[in-house]
Scaffold this motif. Structure first.
Motif, mmCIF file in Angstrom:
data_model
loop_
_atom_site.group_PDB
_atom_site.id
_atom_site.type_symbol
_atom_site.label_atom_id
_atom_site.label_comp_id
_atom_site.label_asym_id
_atom_site.label_seq_id
_atom_site.Cartn_x
_atom_site.Cartn_y
_atom_site.Cartn_z
ATOM 1 N N MET A 1 -12.845 15.382 3.358
ATOM 2 C CA MET A 1 -11.855 14.818 2.452
ATOM 3 C C MET A 1 -10.816 13.983 3.191
ATOM 4 O O MET A 1 -9.918 13.411 2.617
ATOM 5 N N SER A 2 -10.908 13.896 4.530
ATOM 6 C CA SER A 2 -9.938 13.123 5.295
ATOM 7 C C SER A 2 -10.092 11.646 4.948
ATOM 8 O O SER A 2 -11.186 11.160 4.671
ATOM 9 N N ALA A 3 -8.975 10.914 4.982
ATOM 10 C CA ALA A 3 -8.971 9.516 4.570
ATOM 11 C C ALA A 3 -8.450 8.639 5.698
ATOM 12 O O ALA A 3 -7.638 9.065 6.512
ATOM 13 N N LYS A 4 -8.912 7.392 5.732
ATOM 14 C CA LYS A 4 -8.417 6.413 6.689
ATOM 15 C C LYS A 4 -7.359 5.576 5.997
ATOM 16 O O LYS A 4 -7.641 4.914 4.996
ATOM 17 N N ILE A 5 -6.135 5.612 6.517
ATOM 18 C CA ILE A 5 -4.999 4.991 5.839
ATOM 19 C C ILE A 5 -4.410 3.893 6.711
ATOM 20 O O ILE A 5 -4.191 4.075 7.904
ATOM 21 N N ARG A 6 -4.139 2.743 6.103
ATOM 22 C CA ARG A 6 -3.475 1.634 6.784
ATOM 23 C C ARG A 6 -2.270 1.188 5.958
ATOM 24 O O ARG A 6 -2.341 1.106 4.733
ATOM 25 N N PHE A 7 -1.171 0.873 6.672
ATOM 26 C CA PHE A 7 0.067 0.482 5.995
ATOM 27 C C PHE A 7 0.396 -1.002 6.191
ATOM 28 O O PHE A 7 1.482 -1.449 5.805
ATOM 29 N N THR A 8 -0.522 -1.761 6.794
ATOM 30 C CA THR A 8 -0.202 -3.136 7.185
ATOM 31 C C THR A 8 0.127 -4.054 6.011
ATOM 32 O O THR A 8 0.900 -4.999 6.162
ATOM 33 N N SER A 9 -0.413 -3.806 4.844
ATOM 34 C CA SER A 9 -0.167 -4.685 3.690
ATOM 35 C C SER A 9 0.803 -4.083 2.683
ATOM 36 O O SER A 9 1.037 -4.647 1.622
ATOM 37 N N ALA A 10 1.395 -2.939 3.010
ATOM 38 C CA ALA A 10 2.242 -2.214 2.063
ATOM 39 C C ALA A 10 3.581 -2.903 1.839
ATOM 40 O O ALA A 10 4.147 -3.531 2.738
ATOM 41 N N LEU A 46 10.951 -3.118 4.753
ATOM 42 C CA LEU A 46 11.401 -1.807 4.291
ATOM 43 C C LEU A 46 10.229 -0.824 4.224
ATOM 44 O O LEU A 46 10.359 0.348 4.606
ATOM 45 N N ALA A 47 9.082 -1.287 3.763
ATOM 46 C CA ALA A 47 7.898 -0.420 3.693
ATOM 47 C C ALA A 47 7.489 0.043 5.090
ATOM 48 O O ALA A 47 7.134 1.210 5.288
ATOM 49 N N ALA A 48 7.551 -0.859 6.060
ATOM 50 C CA ALA A 48 7.183 -0.504 7.428
ATOM 51 C C ALA A 48 8.118 0.571 7.983
ATOM 52 O O ALA A 48 7.683 1.502 8.676
ATOM 53 N N ILE A 49 9.418 0.470 7.664
ATOM 54 C CA ILE A 49 10.391 1.470 8.114
ATOM 55 C C ILE A 49 10.127 2.811 7.433
ATOM 56 O O ILE A 49 10.110 3.863 8.074
ATOM 57 N N PHE A 50 9.913 2.771 6.130
ATOM 58 C CA PHE A 50 9.694 4.001 5.361
ATOM 59 C C PHE A 50 8.420 4.727 5.788
ATOM 60 O O PHE A 50 8.380 5.963 5.845
ATOM 61 N N LEU A 51 7.357 3.970 6.076
ATOM 62 C CA LEU A 51 6.037 4.570 6.292
ATOM 63 C C LEU A 51 5.753 4.933 7.751
ATOM 64 O O LEU A 51 4.785 5.654 8.018
ATOM 65 N N LYS A 52 6.564 4.475 8.666
ATOM 66 C CA LYS A 52 6.320 4.733 10.086
ATOM 67 C C LYS A 52 6.154 6.215 10.427
ATOM 68 O O LYS A 52 5.278 6.583 11.208
ATOM 69 N N PRO A 53 6.960 7.129 9.848
ATOM 70 C CA PRO A 53 6.812 8.547 10.221
ATOM 71 C C PRO A 53 5.531 9.204 9.719
ATOM 72 O O PRO A 53 5.233 10.333 10.113
ATOM 73 N N PHE A 54 4.781 8.539 8.848
ATOM 74 C CA PHE A 54 3.653 9.202 8.198
ATOM 75 C C PHE A 54 2.306 8.957 8.889
ATOM 76 O O PHE A 54 1.255 9.251 8.323
ATOM 77 N N LYS A 55 2.323 8.461 10.098
ATOM 78 C CA LYS A 55 1.076 8.240 10.830
ATOM 79 C C LYS A 55 0.625 9.532 11.499
ATOM 80 O O LYS A 55 1.422 10.264 12.069
ATOM 81 N N ASN A 56 -0.670 9.811 11.397
ATOM 82 C CA ASN A 56 -1.308 10.954 12.087
ATOM 83 C C ASN A 56 -0.749 12.308 11.645
ATOM 84 O O ASN A 56 -0.566 13.213 12.455
ATOM 85 N N LEU A 57 -0.469 12.452 10.367
ATOM 86 C CA LEU A 57 0.010 13.728 9.841
ATOM 87 C C LEU A 57 -1.120 14.466 9.124
ATOM 88 O O LEU A 57 -2.075 13.853 8.637
ATOM 89 N N THR A 58 -1.006 15.782 9.033
ATOM 90 C CA THR A 58 -1.977 16.597 8.315
ATOM 91 C C THR A 58 -1.863 16.335 6.816
ATOM 92 O O THR A 58 -0.762 16.278 6.264
ATOM 93 N N ALA A 59 -2.997 16.160 6.158
ATOM 94 C CA ALA A 59 -3.007 15.895 4.723
ATOM 95 C C ALA A 59 -2.813 17.176 3.917
ATOM 96 O O ALA A 59 -3.340 18.232 4.266
ATOM 97 N N ASP A 121 -3.498 0.755 2.001
ATOM 98 C CA ASP A 121 -4.954 0.738 2.143
ATOM 99 C C ASP A 121 -5.443 2.141 2.485
ATOM 100 O O ASP A 121 -5.131 2.678 3.543
ATOM 101 N N ILE A 122 -6.220 2.736 1.591
ATOM 102 C CA ILE A 122 -6.794 4.054 1.841
ATOM 103 C C ILE A 122 -8.296 3.972 1.606
ATOM 104 O O ILE A 122 -8.751 3.677 0.492
ATOM 105 N N ASP A 123 -9.034 4.152 2.673
ATOM 106 C CA ASP A 123 -10.495 4.015 2.653
ATOM 107 C C ASP A 123 -10.945 2.672 2.093
ATOM 108 O O ASP A 123 -11.935 2.566 1.357
#
Length: 359
Positions: A1-10, A46-59, A121-123
């Protein structure tokens, strides 16, 4: 159920803000009267600032003992994802829930930011996300401005994006199973309040989670067992503790799937070690609030993460600390020799080297 997540276009499009006091100290709750619309030029930043802490966290996912329909946070997220105009109402409801759950004396008041994030971007699919951030402290900032042809220095109080205390990112993914939720709590001490009481989430027990949990648990257990073992003889070197942990990690590196029974037989071996590991696992399960599965596919990437937790230093009671590089820590006996000095009645470590590389 793990997902590949990208924030580059957020992009962050709208915000609901709140100041969350402490109800037991008669501190009020103040919420936005309207959604703060983020300007086009600031949405990606703003999205880049908000989402930075959420990399490589347990789902995680929302969980309710009866039905997800009765889970408040799940319902708020569903309503916001269904219609953008629900952000203000449901965002304020989220702030009210946090305020109502903030009764413990150790919980601090703070600033709350609830943001609707688009194009995550998720999967390979673009989806929405609901980002909830709580900052419990402000820090001074300096700014230089121009006035009457000259420059002035000002001090301001604000939120440091690098030190936001708590956060949650709810992705509009796997909605029927409680969404895909990433969360963090830098303070650690109030994680039960943030994760269970406020958010009401449990980890998604997929391969990466179980690999990381069991491998980390094995490292901690083996190191503790060796450290607590009575020093019946003086032939056991200080680095033997780490070697025991590496033996446990070797199991995960060589196997494609984990079997608790097999792990017990090949790594723990003795009935005493098996019983103690069962107690250790039971304690972890109680802390996590759910049972860990006995078999699963091993995620090699997460084995590497657990391997990094094996200690690579030795702190001795004489005030000396010996630190080894990871490559050398796997085979310390190549350059270290351990013994006992009869005249001093003390253990010693001999270090072999060719030259001093200090600057």
């Amino acid at each position: 159920m793990s997902a590949k997540i990208r924030f580059t276009s957020a992009t962050a499009t709208g915000l609901v803000l709140a100041k969350v006091g402490h109800p037991q100290r008669d501190e009020p709750l103040q919420t936005s009267k309207e959604v703060f619309k983020v300007g086009d030029d600031d949405q990606e930043t703003l999205a880049a600032i908000f989402l930075k802490p959420f990399k490589n966290l347990t789902a995680h996912r929302f969980s309710h003992h009866a039905s997800l329909d009765q889970h408040e946070m799940n319902a708020y997220a569903a309503a916001i994802f269904a219609a953008d105009d629900g952000l203000l109402e449901k965002g304020c409801e989220i702030a009210k829930r946090l305020y109502a759950k903030s009764n413990h004396p150790n919980i601090k008041s703070g600033d709350l930011c609830i943001s609707l994030i688009k194009d995550i971007d998720i999967d390979g699919q673009l989806t929405q996300g609901l980002c909830i951030l709580k900052s419990e402290s402000v820090v001074p900032f300096l700014s230089i401005s121009t006035r009457d042809g000259d420059l002035e220095l000002h001090t301001e109080q604000g939120i440091n994006p690098e030190k936001i205390d708590k956060g949650c990112l709810i992705l509009n993914h796997l909605s029927t199973k409680g969404y895909y939720v990433l969360t963090f709590d830098r303070t650690g001490s109030d994680s039960r309040f943030w994760v269970r009481d406020f958010l009401g989430v449990v980890p998604i027990t997929d391969s990466p989670f179980l690999t990381n949990k069991y491998a980390s648990m094995a490292v901690a257990f083996m190191e503790k067992e060796k450290k607590d073992k009575p020093a019946a003889d003086d032939d056991t070197p200080p680095w033997d503790t780490s070697n025991a942990a590496r033996d446990a990690i070797t199991y995960f590196e060589e196997k494609e799937s984990f079997s608790l029974q097999e792990f017990e037989e090949e790594v723990l071996k003795t009935p005493e070690a098996k019983a103690k590991f069962a107690e250790h696992r039971s304690m972890i399960e109680q802390e996590q609030g759910h049972k860990l599965e006995d078999s699963f596919e091993i995620s090699k990437k997460d084995v590497s993460k657990a391997k990094k937790k094996i200690r690579t230093s030795m702190k001795l009671d004489t005030g000396v600390e010996i630190r080894l590089k990871p490559a050398l820590a796997a085979k310390p006996e190549q350059i270290l020799e351990h013994g006992f000095d009869e005249s001093r009645k003390m253990k010693f470590i001999k270090i072999f080297f060719n030259e001093d590389l200090a600057d």
